[in-house]
Design an enzyme around this catalytic site. Structure first.
Site, PDB file in Angstrom:
ATOM      1  N   HIS A 123       0.838  -1.210   0.000  1.00  0.00           N
ATOM      2  CA  HIS A 123       0.000   0.000   0.000  1.00  0.00           C
ATOM      3  C   HIS A 123       0.871   1.257   0.000  1.00  0.00           C
ATOM      4  CE1 HIS A 123      -3.164   2.868   1.016  1.00  0.00           C
ATOM      5  NE2 HIS A 123      -2.388   3.292   2.000  1.00  0.00           N
ATOM      6  N   HIS A 128       1.052   4.796  -2.668  1.00  0.00           N
ATOM      7  CA  HIS A 128       1.350   6.208  -2.425  1.00  0.00           C
ATOM      8  C   HIS A 128       2.471   6.795  -3.279  1.00  0.00           C
ATOM      9  CE1 HIS A 128      -1.284   7.320   0.892  1.00  0.00           C
ATOM     10  NE2 HIS A 128      -1.046   6.157   1.467  1.00  0.00           N
ATOM     11  N   GLU A 168      -5.841   9.466  -0.061  1.00  0.00           N
ATOM     12  CA  GLU A 168      -6.213   8.050   0.018  1.00  0.00           C
ATOM     13  C   GLU A 168      -7.289   7.644  -0.997  1.00  0.00           C
ATOM     14  OE1 GLU A 168      -4.733   5.706   1.494  1.00  0.00           O
ATOM     15  OE2 GLU A 168      -3.615   6.602   3.151  1.00  0.00           O
ATOM     16  N   SER A 187      -4.279   0.837  -4.578  1.00  0.00           N
ATOM     17  CA  SER A 187      -3.726  -0.421  -4.063  1.00  0.00           C
ATOM     18  C   SER A 187      -4.800  -1.446  -3.711  1.00  0.00           C
ATOM     19  CB  SER A 187      -2.854  -0.148  -2.827  1.00  0.00           C
ATOM     20  OG  SER A 187      -3.633   0.413  -1.784  1.00  0.00           O
TER      21      SER A 187
END
Length: 268
Positions: A123, A128, A168, A187
């Site tokens: 993730h 990111h 996010e 993700s």
């Protein structure tokens, strides 16, 4: 930001700063990245695809944080910093303000392949870091950290909502339609498809006042997504005077969206 009750622990590097992964962990990484690359085709923004290429992510092994930092530094002066699975919000914001992104170094077990509550290295790095190769987005993340460090505690929850609905779970409007840029979507095998293909969620134009009023869900796919027009829009927002807007949002009261999809969503 604060992930309580973690069953996982970040790895400790050796004396040369190398994190050691087993062949099984490398295989899990490889299977995750192979699956996600396929899922994101046509669903993720061009900036993410370009960033993924800049990072040179391999499907044969878990990348080292030093490799990722080096490539991010060349692109935007950003980097990644190893952290335990759980860190206090103030530490999180401080790392962002120093143009670093905090990254846990453990990878999920095979039994948690489809869903893990804690953000793992997949993730953190796959989700990111590609976007941190984009200057406007990287500048936004750093300015977010600076702002979050500087405000009174009463503003923190509202700012966390802004992070949630952008970094996010953000979408961007492009000439090819709405595309993913948020790491929680990029993700996730399930929500990446849900947020782009399903007619169920509500998609709203990016608006800080509304975002500051919107409760987010951690137990399901998001019922609401906010769509930006550009990454410059994010930077312009974070460098404007947001505190009066937060005050106005508090006075207007919360929007509490009903849960969208089943609670077993694979956010990471």
């Amino acid at each position: 930001m604060g992930h309580q009750g973690s069953l996982y622990e970040s790895k400790i590097p050796d004396s040369e700063g190398i994190y050691h992964y087993s062949s099984e962990e490398d295989d899990v990484w490889g299977d995750l990245i192979t699956r996600q690359n396929k899922i994101l085709e046509g669903r993720v923004c061009d900036e993410f695809v370009k960033g993924r290429e800049i990072l040179g992510l391999s499907s044969s092994r878990v990348p080292q944080l030093s490799e990722i930092s080096e490539r991010l530094k060349d692109a935007t002066g950003f980097g990644v910093q190893s952290v335990p699975a759980v860190i206090p919000p103030k530490d999180f914001f401080s790392i962002l303000a120093n143009r670093r992104f905090p990254a846990a170094t453990f990878i999920r077990l095979r039994k948690d392949f489809d869903y893990i509550k804690e953000p793992d290295v997949f993730h953190e790095i796959y989700g990111h870091c590609p976007m941190l190769t984009n200057k406007s987005f990287a500048d936004y993340v750093q300015e977010y950290g600076k702002l979050a460090l500087s405000v009174e505690k009463k503003y923190m929850w509202s700012l966390q909502r802004l992070f949630w609905f952008t970094v996010e779970f953000g979408l961007i409007q492009t000439s090819q339609g709405e595309k993913i840029y948020g790491a929680g979507l990029a993700s996730s095998s399930g929500e990446a498809v849900y947020c782009t293909d399903s007619l169920e969620p509500t998609k709203l134009a990016f608006d800080p006042l509304t975002i500051f009023r919107t409760n987010y869900r951690i137990d399901s796919y998001q019922p609401i997504y906010y769509v930006i027009n550009s990454f410059e829009q994010l930077f312009d927002t974070i460098t404007s005077d947001l505190l009066p807007i937060i005050d106005e949002a508090k006075a207007m009261g919360n929007i509490n969206p009903a849960p969208a999809a089943p609670s077993g969503s694979d956010k990471h």
